[in-house]
Design a protein around this motif. Structure first.
Motif, PDB file in Angstrom:
ATOM      1  N   VAL A  79       0.805  -1.225   0.000  1.00 34.39           N
ATOM      2  CA  VAL A  79       0.000   0.000   0.000  1.00 34.39           C
ATOM      3  C   VAL A  79       0.838   1.276   0.000  1.00 34.39           C
ATOM      4  O   VAL A  79       0.301   2.365  -0.157  1.00 34.39           O
ATOM      5  N   GLY A  80       2.147   1.153   0.200  1.00 34.46           N
ATOM      6  CA  GLY A  80       2.989   2.339   0.244  1.00 34.46           C
ATOM      7  C   GLY A  80       4.424   2.001  -0.066  1.00 34.46           C
ATOM      8  O   GLY A  80       4.827   0.840  -0.064  1.00 34.46           O
ATOM      9  N   THR A  81       5.213   3.052  -0.315  1.00 28.75           N
ATOM     10  CA  THR A  81       6.621   2.872  -0.615  1.00 28.75           C
ATOM     11  C   THR A  81       7.401   4.091  -0.136  1.00 28.75           C
ATOM     12  O   THR A  81       6.858   5.192  -0.032  1.00 28.75           O
ATOM     13  N   GLY A  82       8.661   3.875   0.172  1.00 32.82           N
ATOM     14  CA  GLY A  82       9.553   4.958   0.573  1.00 32.82           C
ATOM     15  C   GLY A  82      10.954   4.671   0.093  1.00 32.82           C
ATOM     16  O   GLY A  82      11.320   3.507  -0.116  1.00 32.82           O
ATOM     17  N   CYS A  83      11.733   5.725  -0.101  1.00 31.15           N
ATOM     18  CA  CYS A  83      13.104   5.549  -0.578  1.00 31.15           C
ATOM     19  C   CYS A  83      13.972   6.684  -0.045  1.00 31.15           C
ATOM     20  O   CYS A  83      13.484   7.784   0.233  1.00 31.15           O
ATOM     21  N   TYR A  84      15.255   6.396   0.111  1.00 29.48           N
ATOM     22  CA  TYR A  84      16.200   7.415   0.553  1.00 29.48           C
ATOM     23  C   TYR A  84      17.533   7.215  -0.157  1.00 29.48           C
ATOM     24  O   TYR A  84      17.825   6.139  -0.684  1.00 29.48           O
ATOM     25  N   ASP A  85      18.340   8.270  -0.141  1.00 30.07           N
ATOM     26  CA  ASP A  85      19.682   8.253  -0.698  1.00 30.07           C
ATOM     27  C   ASP A  85      20.555   9.048   0.260  1.00 30.07           C
ATOM     28  O   ASP A  85      20.360  10.260   0.414  1.00 30.07           O
ATOM     29  N   GLY A  86      21.464   8.389   0.941  1.00 35.58           N
ATOM     30  CA  GLY A  86      22.255   9.051   1.971  1.00 35.58           C
ATOM     31  C   GLY A  86      21.330   9.482   3.093  1.00 35.58           C
ATOM     32  O   GLY A  86      20.601   8.676   3.651  1.00 35.58           O
ATOM     33  N   ASN A  87      21.336  10.781   3.395  1.00 35.43           N
ATOM     34  CA  ASN A  87      20.425  11.276   4.441  1.00 35.43           C
ATOM     35  C   ASN A  87      19.242  12.039   3.840  1.00 35.43           C
ATOM     36  O   ASN A  87      18.589  12.813   4.508  1.00 35.43           O
ATOM     37  N   HIS A  88      18.951  11.780   2.566  1.00 35.36           N
ATOM     38  CA  HIS A  88      17.881  12.477   1.853  1.00 35.36           C
ATOM     39  C   HIS A  88      16.744  11.494   1.564  1.00 35.36           C
ATOM     40  O   HIS A  88      16.948  10.517   0.839  1.00 35.36           O
ATOM     41  N   ILE A  89      15.583  11.748   2.149  1.00 32.68           N
ATOM     42  CA  ILE A  89      14.404  10.952   1.810  1.00 32.68           C
ATOM     43  C   ILE A  89      13.938  11.425   0.445  1.00 32.68           C
ATOM     44  O   ILE A  89      13.640  12.610   0.256  1.00 32.68           O
ATOM     45  N   THR A  90      13.921  10.508  -0.516  1.00 29.99           N
ATOM     46  CA  THR A  90      13.627  10.883  -1.898  1.00 29.99           C
ATOM     47  C   THR A  90      12.176  10.626  -2.296  1.00 29.99           C
ATOM     48  O   THR A  90      11.763  11.049  -3.368  1.00 29.99           O
ATOM     49  N   GLY A  91      11.425   9.950  -1.454  1.00 31.62           N
ATOM     50  CA  GLY A  91      10.017   9.750  -1.780  1.00 31.62           C
ATOM     51  C   GLY A  91       9.295   8.930  -0.734  1.00 31.62           C
ATOM     52  O   GLY A  91       9.848   7.975  -0.196  1.00 31.62           O
ATOM     53  N   VAL A  92       8.064   9.326  -0.459  1.00 33.06           N
ATOM     54  CA  VAL A  92       7.142   8.575   0.395  1.00 33.06           C
ATOM     55  C   VAL A  92       5.775   8.674  -0.270  1.00 33.06           C
ATOM     56  O   VAL A  92       5.257   9.773  -0.469  1.00 33.06           O
TER      57      VAL A  92
END
Length: 167
Positions: A79-92
């Protein structure tokens, strides 16, 4: 919401993640942005982009235990997804039918926990639709970003930061 599980995404989940991203963008973003911005985000979140996120090991999915659905992973409905790169959340992103039920907060908890292993602060670029969620979680605006799109349309967003560890 009962029985939420956050797992590292695998390639077999790419279609479900694509569906979450595009359904959410096409449902929520038109309330805040012109059609050019909606299309920009849909193009940004291509299948290739999703596969890159999965390959990084930094993309996850939120599963809810629902037995009455057909479009489910063996462990539950994605139902959901999240992603990060280093200390940057790139999407929720959370499917609209599951928003305002704690799903976005659960994803954020998991992303912040992963980032905290290496960093003291976390950054994110907040869409207009998500600024209030992030402020509620302790994020503060530290800047503003703008991307110029076709036909003189501008995408404006907040750059937000949260300290995960006290100095």
């Amino acid at each position: 919401m009962s029985d939420l599980e956050y797992l590292t995404a695998v390639e077999e989940m790419a279609d479900a993640i694509h569906n979450i991203l595009h359904t959410t963008i096409r449902t929520v973003y038109p309330k805040y942005y012109p059609k050019e911005v909606v299309e920009f985000f849909c193009q940004l979140h291509s299948r290739e982009h999703i596969l890159e996120g999965i390959a990084s090991g930094n993309m996850g999915v939120l599963l809810v235990d629902r037995d009455d659905r057909d479009d489910r992973d063996d462990r539950g409905l994605i139902v959901g997804t999240g992603c990060y790169d280093g200390n940057h959340i790139t999407g929720v992103y959370v499917l609209p039918d599951y928003q305002k039920q704690g799903c976005g907060s659960r994803i954020m908890d998991c992303l912040e926990t992963a980032i905290l292993k290496k960093y003291d602060t976390v950054l994110l670029d907040a869409s207009l639709s998500a600024v209030c969620l992030y402020e509620h979680r302790g994020y503060q605006t530290v800047g503003h970003g703008m991307i110029e799109l076709q036909d003189d349309v501008k995408l404006v967003y907040e750059i937000m930061e949260k300290k995960l560890k006290a100095d």
